[in-house]
Write a protein that holds these residues in place. Structure first.
Motif, PDB file in Angstrom:
ATOM      1  N   ALA A  59       0.811  -1.210   0.000  1.00 12.11           N
ATOM      2  CA  ALA A  59       0.000   0.000   0.000  1.00 12.11           C
ATOM      3  C   ALA A  59       0.845   1.261   0.000  1.00 12.11           C
ATOM      4  N   SER A  71     -11.534  -4.398  -4.583  1.00 11.98           N
ATOM      5  CA  SER A  71     -10.796  -4.091  -3.352  1.00 11.98           C
ATOM      6  C   SER A  71     -10.911  -5.251  -2.362  1.00 11.98           C
ATOM      7  N   ILE A 125      -8.523  -8.001  -3.376  1.00 12.81           N
ATOM      8  CA  ILE A 125      -7.142  -7.721  -2.968  1.00 12.81           C
ATOM      9  C   ILE A 125      -6.943  -8.049  -1.494  1.00 12.81           C
ATOM     10  N   ARG A 151      -4.603 -10.970   0.034  1.00 13.71           N
ATOM     11  CA  ARG A 151      -3.555 -10.592   0.987  1.00 13.71           C
ATOM     12  C   ARG A 151      -3.642 -11.461   2.242  1.00 13.71           C
ATOM     13  N   LEU A 193      -4.347  -5.098  -8.504  1.00  4.30           N
ATOM     14  CA  LEU A 193      -3.891  -3.807  -7.988  1.00  4.30           C
ATOM     15  C   LEU A 193      -3.430  -2.897  -9.122  1.00  4.30           C
TER      16      LEU A 193
END
Length: 200
Positions: A20, A146, A149, A153, A181
């Protein structure tokens, strides 16, 4: 071998936890006529560049700056603005290694990067993902993309934390996560809105 394996696990965590906050994943902006500019780069190039930039930061934080046992002065600005290869970075981080040791250490990471790049590219071609809007930030699927992702993760972290797991699954998932991403910047109007920073 165990020490090298631990280094790869540490770097994997480092890369994942800093996704990020790194500029490495932002593709070049589109030109006004909405065609890709000559400066545009592919998913493969973005991923390679991201890994190299992340590895540069990892080595700077863990070897060059924090543990400068070799009394080698590294100019931080020059270090981070220079173009590096994986081999260059290993040589800077481990000046005590001979050529064979450098190759022995860097080659596994190159295979890992190749695996991530392959999985990244397959998101566009695999039947199960090529038309999934959330895999590409298509059709305004911002929430689902989102969520994808974040779920990937979490799966990657769980995989890395499970010592009985083969890390190839984590690498594959990371390649797929990076594709989504990267698509945020190329499939949304983030760049056209004049944004030059990362989306936080």
């Amino acid at each position: 071998v165990l020490m090298k394996s631990n280094t790869y696990i540490q770097f994997s965590f480092y890369l994942l936890l800093n996704l990020a906050g790194t500029y490495a994943f932002i593709p070049h902006p589109l030109v006004a006529d909405v065609s890709l500019s000559s400066n545009s780069i592919t998913h493969t190039e973005i991923t390679q560049l991201a890994v190299i930039r992340s590895l540069a930061r990892f080595f700077f934080d863990t070897r060059l700056f924090a543990n400068d046992t070799n009394a080698t002065f590294v100019n931080e600005e020059a270090y981070f603005t220079a173009e590096h290869t994986i081999d260059d970075l290993y040589e800077l981080a481990h000046p005590e290694y001979n050529a064979f040791e450098l190759i022995s250490c860097s080659l596994p990471l190159k295979f890992i990067v190749d695996s991530m790049i392959t999985e990244n590219a397959l998101v566009d071609f695999d039947y199960s993902t090529r038309k999934v809007a959330a895999a590409h930030y298509d059709n305004e699927a911002f929430i689902n993309a989102s969520r994808r992702i974040l779920q990937f993760r979490e799966r990657i972290i769980n995989n890395i934390n499970n010592i009985s797991q083969d890390l190839s699954n984590a690498r594959d998932l990371l390649g797929q996560l990076l594709h989504t991403l990267q698509d945020f910047y190329s499939h949304s109007n983030w760049i056209e809105m004049g944004k030059t920073d990362i989306n936080k």
